[in-house]
Structure formats: C-alpha cells, structure tokens
Design a protein around this motif. Structure first.
Motif, PDB file in Angstrom:
ATOM      1  N   MET A 198       0.829  -1.207   0.000  1.00 41.33           N
ATOM      2  CA  MET A 198       0.000   0.000   0.000  1.00 41.33           C
ATOM      3  C   MET A 198       0.865   1.259   0.000  1.00 41.33           C
ATOM      4  O   MET A 198       0.546   2.250  -0.674  1.00 41.33           O
ATOM      5  N   ILE A 199       1.968   1.235   0.743  1.00 40.68           N
ATOM      6  CA  ILE A 199       2.874   2.388   0.745  1.00 40.68           C
ATOM      7  C   ILE A 199       3.436   2.619  -0.656  1.00 40.68           C
ATOM      8  O   ILE A 199       3.509   3.759  -1.138  1.00 40.68           O
ATOM      9  N   ARG A 200       3.826   1.541  -1.323  1.00 38.04           N
ATOM     10  CA  ARG A 200       4.357   1.673  -2.675  1.00 38.04           C
ATOM     11  C   ARG A 200       3.292   2.201  -3.623  1.00 38.04           C
ATOM     12  O   ARG A 200       3.562   3.045  -4.475  1.00 38.04           O
ATOM     13  N   SER A 201       2.057   1.743  -3.475  1.00 42.07           N
ATOM     14  CA  SER A 201       0.962   2.224  -4.308  1.00 42.07           C
ATOM     15  C   SER A 201       0.692   3.709  -4.068  1.00 42.07           C
ATOM     16  O   SER A 201       0.380   4.448  -4.994  1.00 42.07           O
ATOM     17  N   ASP A 202       0.824   4.142  -2.802  1.00 42.13           N
ATOM     18  CA  ASP A 202       0.530   5.527  -2.448  1.00 42.13           C
ATOM     19  C   ASP A 202       1.646   6.490  -2.817  1.00 42.13           C
ATOM     20  O   ASP A 202       1.398   7.574  -3.359  1.00 42.13           O
ATOM     21  N   PHE A 203       2.894   6.111  -2.518  1.00 38.07           N
ATOM     22  CA  PHE A 203       3.985   7.072  -2.615  1.00 38.07           C
ATOM     23  C   PHE A 203       5.214   6.571  -3.374  1.00 38.07           C
ATOM     24  O   PHE A 203       6.227   7.249  -3.409  1.00 38.07           O
ATOM     25  N   GLY A 204       5.134   5.379  -3.980  1.00 39.42           N
ATOM     26  CA  GLY A 204       6.209   4.907  -4.825  1.00 39.42           C
ATOM     27  C   GLY A 204       7.178   3.950  -4.165  1.00 39.42           C
ATOM     28  O   GLY A 204       7.178   3.763  -2.936  1.00 39.42           O
ATOM     29  N   ALA A 205       8.021   3.349  -5.003  1.00 38.94           N
ATOM     30  CA  ALA A 205       8.922   2.291  -4.552  1.00 38.94           C
ATOM     31  C   ALA A 205      10.001   2.795  -3.603  1.00 38.94           C
ATOM     32  O   ALA A 205      10.410   2.072  -2.686  1.00 38.94           O
ATOM     33  N   ALA A 206      10.473   4.027  -3.806  1.00 32.54           N
ATOM     34  CA  ALA A 206      11.565   4.530  -2.976  1.00 32.54           C
ATOM     35  C   ALA A 206      11.130   4.641  -1.520  1.00 32.54           C
ATOM     36  O   ALA A 206      11.879   4.295  -0.599  1.00 32.54           O
ATOM     37  N   VAL A 207       9.909   5.125  -1.292  1.00 33.55           N
ATOM     38  CA  VAL A 207       9.403   5.258   0.076  1.00 33.55           C
ATOM     39  C   VAL A 207       9.197   3.878   0.694  1.00 33.55           C
ATOM     40  O   VAL A 207       9.557   3.639   1.845  1.00 33.55           O
ATOM     41  N   ALA A 208       8.616   2.954  -0.090  1.00 30.64           N
ATOM     42  CA  ALA A 208       8.408   1.598   0.412  1.00 30.64           C
ATOM     43  C   ALA A 208       9.737   0.928   0.745  1.00 30.64           C
ATOM     44  O   ALA A 208       9.848   0.219   1.760  1.00 30.64           O
ATOM     45  N   ALA A 209      10.755   1.147  -0.088  1.00 29.65           N
ATOM     46  CA  ALA A 209      12.076   0.558   0.172  1.00 29.65           C
ATOM     47  C   ALA A 209      12.684   1.134   1.448  1.00 29.65           C
ATOM     48  O   ALA A 209      13.324   0.419   2.226  1.00 29.65           O
TER      49      ALA A 209
END
Length: 325
Positions: free
Chosen positions: A177-188
């Motif tokens: 969900m974080i990646r969907s909301d704000f992209g892969a860099a934030v999720a990583a």
C-alpha cells in the motif's frame, strides 16, 4: 469521546480499527510500518490513528487503552482491520455499519490475517477474491461461500478492498500500500527501517513449513551477492558455483528455505528490481532490461506481465515516471 484528528495537509489518514481479541502483532505491524514512511524533511506521509468502540480492552497478557472512538473511521483515507483471536465471530452492529459507511464513501479498507472475517461480515468481500491465514481458510470458505478464498497467497488487492494472510504477510500488504501511495523509494525506505527483505509479491505462497522458515547464513550471503550482480548473466549453475554447492543441493536449499526453485527466485527478484526502476527512475525499458539481466526486451515483458499482471508500461504509468521507451 471525540477523535482529535490533526488536519495536516498532505497526510494520508489511516485508522486502525481495534476489536475485542485483537492480535497485537497485527495491530503493531500496521501502526509501525506506516509510521516509518517519512519525507526527506522528516515529516510523515501518514497520520495513523488507533480507534475502537470500547476504550479499554483486555488482551489477556496485557490491557490496552484506546484514545479514539469510531468517529475516526469517518474521515480516514484507509482503514486497517487487524486480525482477532476470538471465536465464534460476534461483531458489533455499530462496527459493521461504520465499515459499510466508510466503504460507500470510497475509503480503502484492508484486513490483516483473520481481519478478513470482519470485512466478510460487513459484506465488503461479497463476490470478491480474498485471503486470510491458511489455518482459518476452511472456516472462512464455509461461512462465506460467495467469497473466493485463496489460502495460498500473501495478500489480495481488489483495489478498494484488500486482504492479507497472517503475521508477516500483513507487513507485505502494508509495504504494498505504501508503494501504491507514494512509490517504490518510500516503500524501500520503510522496508530497510523495518529490517525486512525486498517486498514479496502478493501471489507468493504464504505457507512454508515451520522447520524451514529461517534462511541460513550461507544462503543469505549468496542472496546478497545475487542482488549486487543482477545485471550479470546469472544461471543456476553460476549460483551453485558461487555457493560452492551442486545445483541439486542449491535447488533443495532454495525450496526448503524460500519456497521456490533458484530459477524461479532469480526471475522474480529481477522483476522486482525492474519494478523499482520503473517507479523510481527515467530509464528506458531497454536500459532496465540491461540493469536487471532479463535478456531481451521481449523476454522481460513476458516475465513482467506473468509475475506482476500488467505490462511494464502500465506499471510505470500507475506508479512511476511516464515510459520514455
């Protein structure tokens, strides 16, 4: 008791709904994972609120005090329902009505573990595919025949309604969900702070025999080496040579500890790295193919479509930079 929301601009509001018998691990997973998502300035991407119908809850080993009531659900962008341990399922009509109301206004609603039972009781999963902890899947299927339960996967994303399997699968769903909301860099960034490996795909099998859950040190060293050499023409033989083992032994270790063969794992890791590059860079498809070592662009698109479910171009349009290829 009124909820005291901070009206900070740019915050995605998350409400974690606590029910009697809540599984504390599931609740903590949601709270802590979203809390780690911060901007370079240190400001949070999410405002996380914990709410319940009852202010005081006895969880057996300890009790918890909940500061916010169900009014927190009224303006939440996302509602998380952690799993519960109580049985038989007996839910407050007020809670179910609040979830239905939130769904009607378009809030995203996600469950962790047996929280799927709550969404099902509210009628939010009717006609949809869902998952829950594999041990509870048979009971779920019996109770809710109109819902397609899949006990094999880590999580299911239906768009507005999401469900996940037990324990660590809740973390996979939160990262998704974080990646969907704000992209892969934030999720990583969140994954690194949580000290967890690269995000697992929702379709990955949720069950690995308990005796083989941990990854031994030598295999972890090999995995780290592969991650630093994805642009090389790696094969199962080259992995076996690097780990000083036979291909047969390597295959057994991967299946036992990771739940898939070395070749399957290698393709999936390359596709995951490609996802990150599509989301966080302006590299062309051809450049990404070279970076992740998937051979030709045609081969890359084939594997990407099979694993992710959409084309690389569609994925970039949804999560990253416009495709420049």
């Amino acid at each position: 008791m009124k909820s005291n929301h901070l009206q900070a601009p740019g915050h995605h509001r998350i409400a974690c709904l606590v029910l009697p018998g809540v599984i504390s691990f599931d609740l903590a997973t949601a709270c802590e994972t979203f809390r780690y998502a911060t901007r370079p300035s240190g400001q949070p991407y999410y405002q996380v609120t914990v709410c319940a119908e009852q202010q005081e809850l006895d969880l057996g080993m300890f009790s918890i005090h909940i500061k916010h009531d169900l009014t927190s659900l009224e303006d939440a962008d996302t509602i998380i329902v952690p799993g519960t341990s109580f049985s038989p399922l007996s839910l407050s009509s007020t809670v179910l009505a609040a979830l239905r109301k939130a769904a009607r206004r378009g809030a995203r609603i996600a469950s962790i573990c047996t929280g799927a039972f709550v969404l099902a009781e509210a009628g939010l999963l009717d006609g949809l595919r869902a998952t829950t902890h594999w041990q509870a899947a048979a009971e779920f299927a019996k109770r809710y025949p109109s819902i397609q339960i899949d006990p094999r996967v880590l999580f299911v994303d239906n768009g507005q309604i999401l469900t996940s399997a037990g324990a660590a699968a809740g973390l996979d769903l939160c990262l998704h969900m974080i990646r969907s909301d704000f992209g892969a860099a934030v999720a990583a960034q969140v994954a690194r702070l949580s000290v967890v490996p690269l995000q697992r795909e929702g379709g990955q099998a949720q069950f690995i025999p308990p005796s083989t859950r941990s990854i031994d040190r030598n295999l972890q060293i090999l995995i780290n080496w592969v991650m630093n050499n994805l642009n090389q023409p790696l094969t199962v033989k080259s992995l076996a040579d690097q780990s000083h083992s036979s291909q047969r032994t390597l295959h057994r270790r991967f299946v036992e500890q990771l739940g898939e063969s070395p070749s399957q794992w290698l393709i999936r890791i390359r596709v995951q790295r490609a996802q990150e590059l599509l989301e966080s860079s302006k590299l062309s498809v051809e450049q990404i193919v070279s970076e992740v070592g998937l051979g030709s662009a045609a081969n890359f698109r084939l594997h990407f479509q099979r694993i992710v479910g959409v084309s690389p171009r569609q994925h970039r349009q949804s999560f990253g930079y416009p495709d420049s290829s």
